[in-house]
Design a protein around this motif. Structure first.
Motif, PDB file in Angstrom:
ATOM      1  N   VAL A 293     -67.649   0.898 -63.495  1.00  0.00           N
ATOM      2  CA  VAL A 293     -67.612   1.696 -64.716  1.00  0.00           C
ATOM      3  C   VAL A 293     -66.273   2.409 -64.755  1.00  0.00           C
ATOM      4  O   VAL A 293     -65.760   2.837 -63.717  1.00  0.00           O
ATOM      5  CB  VAL A 293     -68.783   2.698 -64.776  1.00  0.00           C
ATOM      6  N   THR A 294     -65.683   2.498 -65.926  1.00  0.00           N
ATOM      7  CA  THR A 294     -64.391   3.147 -66.083  1.00  0.00           C
ATOM      8  C   THR A 294     -64.485   4.264 -67.115  1.00  0.00           C
ATOM      9  O   THR A 294     -65.368   4.249 -67.985  1.00  0.00           O
ATOM     10  CB  THR A 294     -63.307   2.151 -66.515  1.00  0.00           C
ATOM     11  N   LEU A 295     -63.588   5.198 -67.000  1.00  0.00           N
ATOM     12  CA  LEU A 295     -63.477   6.288 -67.964  1.00  0.00           C
ATOM     13  C   LEU A 295     -62.019   6.382 -68.373  1.00  0.00           C
ATOM     14  O   LEU A 295     -61.171   6.808 -67.586  1.00  0.00           O
ATOM     15  CB  LEU A 295     -63.955   7.609 -67.367  1.00  0.00           C
ATOM     16  N   GLN A 296     -61.730   5.944 -69.578  1.00  0.00           N
ATOM     17  CA  GLN A 296     -60.386   6.063 -70.127  1.00  0.00           C
ATOM     18  C   GLN A 296     -60.268   7.419 -70.781  1.00  0.00           C
ATOM     19  O   GLN A 296     -61.028   7.741 -71.692  1.00  0.00           O
ATOM     20  CB  GLN A 296     -60.126   4.954 -71.151  1.00  0.00           C
ATOM     21  N   MET A 297     -59.313   8.204 -70.319  1.00  0.00           N
ATOM     22  CA  MET A 297     -59.149   9.575 -70.807  1.00  0.00           C
ATOM     23  C   MET A 297     -57.796   9.707 -71.482  1.00  0.00           C
ATOM     24  O   MET A 297     -56.760   9.547 -70.826  1.00  0.00           O
ATOM     25  CB  MET A 297     -59.275  10.566 -69.651  1.00  0.00           C
ATOM     26  N   ASN A 298     -57.808   9.967 -72.770  1.00  0.00           N
ATOM     27  CA  ASN A 298     -56.585  10.141 -73.554  1.00  0.00           C
ATOM     28  C   ASN A 298     -56.493  11.565 -74.078  1.00  0.00           C
ATOM     29  O   ASN A 298     -57.478  12.301 -74.097  1.00  0.00           O
ATOM     30  CB  ASN A 298     -56.570   9.156 -74.722  1.00  0.00           C
ATOM     31  N   SER A 299     -55.308  11.928 -74.519  1.00  0.00           N
ATOM     32  CA  SER A 299     -55.081  13.270 -75.085  1.00  0.00           C
ATOM     33  C   SER A 299     -55.653  14.355 -74.172  1.00  0.00           C
ATOM     34  O   SER A 299     -56.358  15.268 -74.620  1.00  0.00           O
ATOM     35  CB  SER A 299     -55.720  13.368 -76.478  1.00  0.00           C
ATOM     36  N   LEU A 300     -55.323  14.257 -72.918  1.00  0.00           N
ATOM     37  CA  LEU A 300     -55.890  15.181 -71.932  1.00  0.00           C
ATOM     38  C   LEU A 300     -55.416  16.608 -72.171  1.00  0.00           C
ATOM     39  O   LEU A 300     -54.271  16.851 -72.607  1.00  0.00           O
ATOM     40  CB  LEU A 300     -55.545  14.728 -70.524  1.00  0.00           C
ATOM     41  N   LYS A 301     -56.320  17.544 -71.877  1.00  0.00           N
ATOM     42  CA  LYS A 301     -56.065  18.965 -72.058  1.00  0.00           C
ATOM     43  C   LYS A 301     -56.204  19.679 -70.713  1.00  0.00           C
ATOM     44  O   LYS A 301     -56.920  19.198 -69.822  1.00  0.00           O
ATOM     45  CB  LYS A 301     -57.073  19.554 -73.043  1.00  0.00           C
ATOM     46  N   PRO A 302     -55.579  20.836 -70.574  1.00  0.00           N
ATOM     47  CA  PRO A 302     -55.733  21.577 -69.305  1.00  0.00           C
ATOM     48  C   PRO A 302     -57.192  21.846 -68.951  1.00  0.00           C
ATOM     49  O   PRO A 302     -57.544  21.840 -67.762  1.00  0.00           O
ATOM     50  CB  PRO A 302     -54.969  22.875 -69.582  1.00  0.00           C
ATOM     51  N   GLU A 303     -58.028  22.038 -69.940  1.00  0.00           N
ATOM     52  CA  GLU A 303     -59.449  22.298 -69.671  1.00  0.00           C
ATOM     53  C   GLU A 303     -60.198  21.071 -69.163  1.00  0.00           C
ATOM     54  O   GLU A 303     -61.368  21.177 -68.792  1.00  0.00           O
ATOM     55  CB  GLU A 303     -60.153  22.860 -70.907  1.00  0.00           C
ATOM     56  N   ASP A 304     -59.559  19.913 -69.156  1.00  0.00           N
ATOM     57  CA  ASP A 304     -60.164  18.724 -68.552  1.00  0.00           C
ATOM     58  C   ASP A 304     -59.963  18.688 -67.039  1.00  0.00           C
ATOM     59  O   ASP A 304     -60.508  17.803 -66.356  1.00  0.00           O
ATOM     60  CB  ASP A 304     -59.570  17.453 -69.160  1.00  0.00           C
ATOM     61  N   THR A 305     -59.191  19.617 -66.516  1.00  0.00           N
ATOM     62  CA  THR A 305     -58.942  19.671 -65.079  1.00  0.00           C
ATOM     63  C   THR A 305     -60.232  19.901 -64.308  1.00  0.00           C
ATOM     64  O   THR A 305     -60.972  20.849 -64.589  1.00  0.00           O
ATOM     65  CB  THR A 305     -57.943  20.789 -64.750  1.00  0.00           C
ATOM     66  N   ALA A 306     -60.518  19.011 -63.365  1.00  0.00           N
ATOM     67  CA  ALA A 306     -61.757  19.082 -62.597  1.00  0.00           C
ATOM     68  C   ALA A 306     -61.767  17.947 -61.579  1.00  0.00           C
ATOM     69  O   ALA A 306     -60.922  17.050 -61.623  1.00  0.00           O
ATOM     70  CB  ALA A 306     -62.978  18.951 -63.507  1.00  0.00           C
TER      71      ALA A 306
END
Length: 115
Positions: free
Chosen positions: A78-91
């Motif tokens: 399973v993959t998770l493509q993450m675009n337009s990342l924001k600082p609040e996505d930090t984890a």
């Protein structure tokens, strides 16, 4: 027993992209639902996205339109493509597979969004 191995985390600037992958192996007798969770420092682990065995997808509101979950059933990945990342996505991002008897988790991969 099921093993999950995640990869693809790292440091990225705001607005950037990352692709997380999770490979499942072990006693997988059928296609199972899989999901991505994340846990920021001092916070609980929360669901980010989930994909059913049939391919139905669920996203939390804060990642809709930016993240895409997909799966390759032949490879049990399973993959998770993450675009337009924001600082609040930090984890730390964790992969989970939902078996009939219990859930299994990966070891986690760090995603840091910072300039």
């Amino acid at each position: 027993q099921v093993q999950l191995v995640e990869s693809g985390g790292g440091l990225v600037q705001p607005g950037g992209s990352l692709r997380l992958s999770c490979a499942a192996s072990g006693s997988i007798v059928s296609i199972r639902p899989m999901a991505w969770y994340r846990q920021a420092p001092g916070k609980q682990r929360d669901l980010v996205a989930r994909i059913s065995s049939g391919g139905s997808r669920y996203y939390i509101d804060s990642v809709k339109g930016r993240f895409t979950i997909s799966r390759d059933n032949a490879k049990n990945t399973v993959t998770l493509q993450m675009n337009s990342l924001k600082p609040e996505d930090t984890a730390v991002y964790y992969c989970k597979i939902e078996m009939t008897s219990q859930n299994y988790w990966g070891q986690g991969t760090q995603v840091t969004v910072s300039s």
